[in-house]
Design a protein around this motif. Structure first.
Motif, PDB file in Angstrom:
ATOM      1  N   GLU A 284      31.226  50.847  44.095  1.00 33.20           N
ATOM      2  CA  GLU A 284      31.751  49.894  45.071  1.00 33.20           C
ATOM      3  C   GLU A 284      31.394  48.471  44.669  1.00 33.20           C
ATOM      4  OE1 GLU A 284      33.618  48.224  48.371  1.00 33.20           O
ATOM      5  OE2 GLU A 284      33.816  50.187  47.388  1.00 33.20           O
ATOM      6  N   PHE A 285      30.207  48.279  44.099  1.00 34.03           N
ATOM      7  CA  PHE A 285      29.802  46.950  43.626  1.00 34.03           C
ATOM      8  C   PHE A 285      30.792  46.439  42.568  1.00 34.03           C
ATOM      9  CE2 PHE A 285      27.645  44.233  40.559  1.00 34.03           C
ATOM     10  CZ  PHE A 285      27.067  43.277  41.382  1.00 34.03           C
ATOM     11  N   VAL A 286      31.111  47.287  41.583  1.00 29.83           N
ATOM     12  CA  VAL A 286      32.059  46.886  40.532  1.00 29.83           C
ATOM     13  C   VAL A 286      33.439  46.648  41.133  1.00 29.83           C
ATOM     14  CG1 VAL A 286      33.221  47.651  38.431  1.00 29.83           C
ATOM     15  CG2 VAL A 286      30.774  48.073  38.736  1.00 29.83           C
ATOM     16  N   HIS A 287      33.830  47.506  42.072  1.00 28.52           N
ATOM     17  CA  HIS A 287      35.144  47.342  42.709  1.00 28.52           C
ATOM     18  C   HIS A 287      35.253  45.985  43.397  1.00 28.52           C
ATOM     19  CE1 HIS A 287      38.748  48.233  45.039  1.00 28.52           C
ATOM     20  NE2 HIS A 287      38.090  47.913  46.135  1.00 28.52           N
ATOM     21  N   ARG A 288      34.209  45.600  44.117  1.00 28.38           N
ATOM     22  CA  ARG A 288      34.248  44.311  44.827  1.00 28.38           C
ATOM     23  C   ARG A 288      34.248  43.146  43.844  1.00 28.38           C
ATOM     24  NH1 ARG A 288      30.207  44.746  50.111  1.00 28.38           N
ATOM     25  NH2 ARG A 288      31.186  46.599  51.055  1.00 28.38           N
ATOM     26  N   GLN A 289      33.471  43.262  42.792  1.00 25.59           N
ATOM     27  CA  GLN A 289      33.380  42.159  41.842  1.00 25.59           C
ATOM     28  C   GLN A 289      34.677  41.964  41.059  1.00 25.59           C
ATOM     29  OE1 GLN A 289      30.641  40.056  41.543  1.00 25.59           O
ATOM     30  NE2 GLN A 289      29.951  41.166  43.353  1.00 25.59           N
ATOM     31  N   CYS A 290      35.455  43.037  40.909  1.00 28.77           N
ATOM     32  CA  CYS A 290      36.670  42.975  40.096  1.00 28.77           C
ATOM     33  C   CYS A 290      37.941  43.052  40.932  1.00 28.77           C
ATOM     34  CB  CYS A 290      36.664  44.111  39.072  1.00 28.77           C
ATOM     35  SG  CYS A 290      35.253  44.085  37.949  1.00 28.77           S
ATOM     36  N   SER A 291      37.818  42.912  42.221  1.00 29.07           N
ATOM     37  CA  SER A 291      38.987  43.028  43.088  1.00 29.07           C
ATOM     38  C   SER A 291      40.003  41.934  42.784  1.00 29.07           C
ATOM     39  CB  SER A 291      38.582  42.947  44.562  1.00 29.07           C
ATOM     40  OG  SER A 291      39.723  42.871  45.402  1.00 29.07           O
ATOM     41  N   PRO A 292      41.280  42.293  42.584  1.00 30.82           N
ATOM     42  CA  PRO A 292      42.295  41.254  42.315  1.00 30.82           C
ATOM     43  C   PRO A 292      42.557  40.362  43.516  1.00 30.82           C
ATOM     44  CG  PRO A 292      43.327  43.408  42.605  1.00 30.82           C
ATOM     45  CD  PRO A 292      41.849  43.652  42.553  1.00 30.82           C
ATOM     46  N   LEU A 293      42.108  40.784  44.701  1.00 33.53           N
ATOM     47  CA  LEU A 293      42.301  39.970  45.900  1.00 33.53           C
ATOM     48  C   LEU A 293      41.182  38.952  46.097  1.00 33.53           C
ATOM     49  CD1 LEU A 293      43.492  42.722  48.435  1.00 33.53           C
ATOM     50  CD2 LEU A 293      44.884  41.104  47.145  1.00 33.53           C
ATOM     51  N   ALA A 294      40.143  39.034  45.264  1.00 34.44           N
ATOM     52  CA  ALA A 294      38.979  38.157  45.462  1.00 34.44           C
ATOM     53  C   ALA A 294      39.350  36.683  45.376  1.00 34.44           C
ATOM     54  CB  ALA A 294      37.892  38.493  44.447  1.00 34.44           C
ATOM     55  N   ASP A 295      40.341  36.360  44.541  1.00 32.80           N
ATOM     56  CA  ASP A 295      40.748  34.959  44.405  1.00 32.80           C
ATOM     57  C   ASP A 295      41.199  34.362  45.731  1.00 32.80           C
ATOM     58  OD1 ASP A 295      40.186  35.051  41.761  1.00 32.80           O
ATOM     59  OD2 ASP A 295      42.262  35.189  41.073  1.00 32.80           O
ATOM     60  N   PHE A 296      41.624  35.209  46.666  1.00 32.99           N
ATOM     61  CA  PHE A 296      42.208  34.721  47.908  1.00 32.99           C
ATOM     62  C   PHE A 296      41.206  34.651  49.059  1.00 32.99           C
ATOM     63  CE2 PHE A 296      45.581  36.796  45.470  1.00 32.99           C
ATOM     64  CZ  PHE A 296      46.476  35.758  45.351  1.00 32.99           C
ATOM     65  N   TYR A 297      40.002  35.216  48.892  1.00 32.58           N
ATOM     66  CA  TYR A 297      39.070  35.188  50.020  1.00 32.58           C
ATOM     67  C   TYR A 297      37.600  35.025  49.632  1.00 32.58           C
ATOM     68  CZ  TYR A 297      37.981  40.051  48.823  1.00 32.58           C
ATOM     69  OH  TYR A 297      37.593  41.185  48.163  1.00 32.58           O
ATOM     70  N   ASP A 298      37.252  35.301  48.382  1.00 34.26           N
ATOM     71  CA  ASP A 298      35.845  35.299  47.987  1.00 34.26           C
ATOM     72  C   ASP A 298      35.400  33.890  47.608  1.00 34.26           C
ATOM     73  OD1 ASP A 298      33.336  35.728  47.013  1.00 34.26           O
ATOM     74  OD2 ASP A 298      33.876  37.410  45.713  1.00 34.26           O
TER      75      ASP A 298
ATOM     76  N   THR B 171      20.626  39.626  48.349  1.00 38.63           N
ATOM     77  CA  THR B 171      19.915  40.898  48.524  1.00 38.63           C
ATOM     78  C   THR B 171      20.887  42.018  48.875  1.00 38.63           C
ATOM     79  OG1 THR B 171      19.465  40.253  50.820  1.00 38.63           O
ATOM     80  CG2 THR B 171      17.749  39.803  49.190  1.00 38.63           C
ATOM     81  N   ASP B 172      21.956  41.693  49.601  1.00 41.50           N
ATOM     82  CA  ASP B 172      22.974  42.709  49.914  1.00 41.50           C
ATOM     83  C   ASP B 172      23.687  43.169  48.650  1.00 41.50           C
ATOM     84  OD1 ASP B 172      22.376  42.614  52.588  1.00 41.50           O
ATOM     85  OD2 ASP B 172      23.961  41.174  53.087  1.00 41.50           O
ATOM     86  N   ASP B 173      23.952  42.232  47.724  1.00 39.85           N
ATOM     87  CA  ASP B 173      24.591  42.605  46.461  1.00 39.85           C
ATOM     88  C   ASP B 173      23.702  43.561  45.662  1.00 39.85           C
ATOM     89  OD1 ASP B 173      26.845  40.978  46.864  1.00 39.85           O
ATOM     90  OD2 ASP B 173      25.793  39.234  46.077  1.00 39.85           O
ATOM     91  N   ILE B 174      22.417  43.254  45.597  1.00 42.28           N
ATOM     92  CA  ILE B 174      21.489  44.096  44.847  1.00 42.28           C
ATOM     93  C   ILE B 174      21.389  45.476  45.482  1.00 42.28           C
ATOM     94  CG2 ILE B 174      19.084  44.356  44.151  1.00 42.28           C
ATOM     95  CD1 ILE B 174      18.935  41.311  43.930  1.00 42.28           C
ATOM     96  N   ASP B 175      21.340  45.512  46.815  1.00 41.51           N
ATOM     97  CA  ASP B 175      21.273  46.786  47.518  1.00 41.51           C
ATOM     98  C   ASP B 175      22.527  47.621  47.247  1.00 41.51           C
ATOM     99  OD1 ASP B 175      19.990  48.540  49.657  1.00 41.51           O
ATOM    100  OD2 ASP B 175      21.939  48.123  50.589  1.00 41.51           O
ATOM    101  N   LEU B 176      23.690  46.971  47.257  1.00 39.45           N
ATOM    102  CA  LEU B 176      24.937  47.682  46.988  1.00 39.45           C
ATOM    103  C   LEU B 176      24.973  48.185  45.552  1.00 39.45           C
ATOM    104  CD1 LEU B 176      27.758  48.492  48.051  1.00 39.45           C
ATOM    105  CD2 LEU B 176      28.605  46.300  47.206  1.00 39.45           C
TER     106      LEU B 176
END
Length: 470
Positions: free
Chosen positions: A409-423, A397-402
């Protein structure tokens, strides 16, 4: 400038009045040119009666001056770097260098100031200063640093020394970081640190990880010990003075494995239950920073790194083949149970931090390729795929709200190159891909059937009833 004038300048640097703030900032900027400034900054930072913001500002300036002015700064080509406040193209402009007297006074008093510091932000700044100096002067010119820290750590049985012991562990970790990424032939001092410190750290870690130990102080100290272990082992297993792989001996490493196993297995109940360890925070941000969750994070991070290096014996260094065989046959399967128990927290309605979930999924991903661990995982494929990975991948629900309120910001988070290290989503995706790649005959057909059923169910209902988060 004397200490009193320095204190006043630091204080006025926070003033909303530009007539006071501007001269104060100018005076602070010129401190690197003032003999004895580092000693005065250390005195202000250490004085508990001084306003906290002033102490913090003094610690920041001390850290910056020691980093910039301890030795001449050069580029990767060997050319001197101009000061950040210098004039471009001015070849004569250089960082001023601290003289030997100031350096000696800082090294004499810095460690004692750090050991006695209760404020986290200030001791972190002092710790960074220790690291900056150690990069250049340890061990040749700062030979008493390690004995001082080890002597303090040896007092860990005295509760009155808990703060000093924790801060000594913090400083020791900063020294170990000095060699964390060094090549094997440049890690000689780190081997000496391990030989001297690990006989003290292991019994302390065993005591702090005891099932009846629940204090935050214990978690904070244990976190520092695990960070020291990480810095010492993530690329090479340190040897002794004869360069033998002492930690590559399974008998030497097993007690550390036992500590890591106990730490990850530790139950962390909700605060409402009243069970130990008590007072787990409620907000996500505070939970992520809670020391006991941090300890779990470091335990599974260490094991994931060791698994990636020694889980498949054919990839290990020649002198560590035997250790890798022991690790793959005994240690990796032993640790898989607590990892899966941790993965079961969210499906059971309990909390688990994203970072711990991410690292546990990484560990399971490594276990897929290794036969002994996959044999243990195979009966639990439905649980891993449909109770852990799939819910992790679904929108919240937080993703949908964002997405609705801040799509950029939603696209930025989904495509962050750092996501591999923490997501955890990225580690869940990697796990599913590797399961299909390496164990496709066991998972591909059931997985496709599961996904097809969801798509058919989604298409069979009207728009108002569609579940976008499934």
């Amino acid at each position: 400038m004397d200490t009193e004038a320095l204190h006043l300048a630091l204080q006025q640097s926070f003033s909303p009045d530009a007539n006071l703030r501007d001269p104060a900032e100018k005076a602070i900027k010129s401190l690197k040119h003032v003999k004895g400034a580092t000693v005065m900054l250390l005195q202000v930072a250490a004085e508990k009666q001084v306003q906290f913001e002033v102490r913090q500002a003094a610690a920041i300036q001390l850290k910056n001056i020691c980093r910039e002015c301890w030795v001449e700064r050069v580029s990767f080509t060997g050319a001197p770097l101009p000061p950040s406040d210098g004039v471009n193209g001015d070849e004569a402009a250089k960082y001023p260098l601290l003289d030997d007297e100031d350096k000696g006074l800082v090294m004499v008093n810095l460690v004692e100031t750090l050991l006695a510091e209760p404020e986290k932000s200030i001791r972190d700044l002092l710790g960074e200063t220790v690291h900056s100096i150690a990069v250049h002067d340890f061990p040749e010119k700062w030979s008493n640093l390690l004995p001082t820290l080890l002597q303090t750590i040896s007092q860990s049985h005295d509760p009155a020394q808990a703060l000093r012991v924790h801060n000594a562990l913090l400083a020791l970790r900063k020294v170990c970081k000095r060699y964390e990424y060094k090549a094997r032939e440049q890690r000689g001092p780190l081997n000496d640190i391990v030989v001297q410190s690990f006989p003290l750290l292991l019994p302390l870690a065993q005591r702090l990880s005891d099932l009846n130990e629940h204090s935050l102080e214990a978690a904070l100290m244990l976190k520092q010990i695990l960070k020291i272990f990480w810095s010492s082992t993530q690329f090479y297993l340190p040897g002794g003075n004869d360069w033998g792989p002492t930690l590559g001996n399974p008998e030497s490493m097993q007690p550390w494995f036992d500590v890591l196993l106990v730490v990850l297995s530790k139950k962390l109940p909700e605060a409402s239950t009243g069970l130990e360890p008590k007072n787990q925070p409620v907000s996500i941000e505070e939970r992520n920073a809670w020391p006991w969750w941090k300890v779990k994070k470091w335990s599974v991070q260490i094991m994931s790194r060791l698994f990636s290096r020694y889980g498949i014996p054919s990839y290990a260094e020649d002198e560590l083949k035997d250790f890798a065989k022991h690790f793959s046959q005994h240690v990796a399967p032993q640790f898989l149970g607590p990892v899966c128990e941790t993965l079961n927290l969210r499906p059971s309605g309990l909390f688990c931090t994203d970072r711990v979930l991410h690292l546990c999924l990484t560990y399971v991903d490594l276990a897929v390729e290794l036969a002994p661990t996959y044999k243990m995982l195979k009966p639990h494929m439905d649980f891993l795929l449909y109770k852990v990975c799939f819910p992790t991948l679904c929108l919240t629900t937080d993703d949908i709200d964002l997405f609705e309120n801040d799509p950029h910001e939603f696209v930025h988070r989904q495509c962050s190159p750092l996501a591999d290290f923490y997501d955890p989503r990225m580690s869940a995706i990697t796990l599913v891909i590797d399961l299909v790649k390496h164990r496709g005959q066991d998972v591909t057909t059931p997985l496709l059937s599961f996904l097809t059923e969801i798509l058919q169910r989604y298409n069979s209902v009207d728009d108002a009833s569609k579940n976008h988060t499934e």
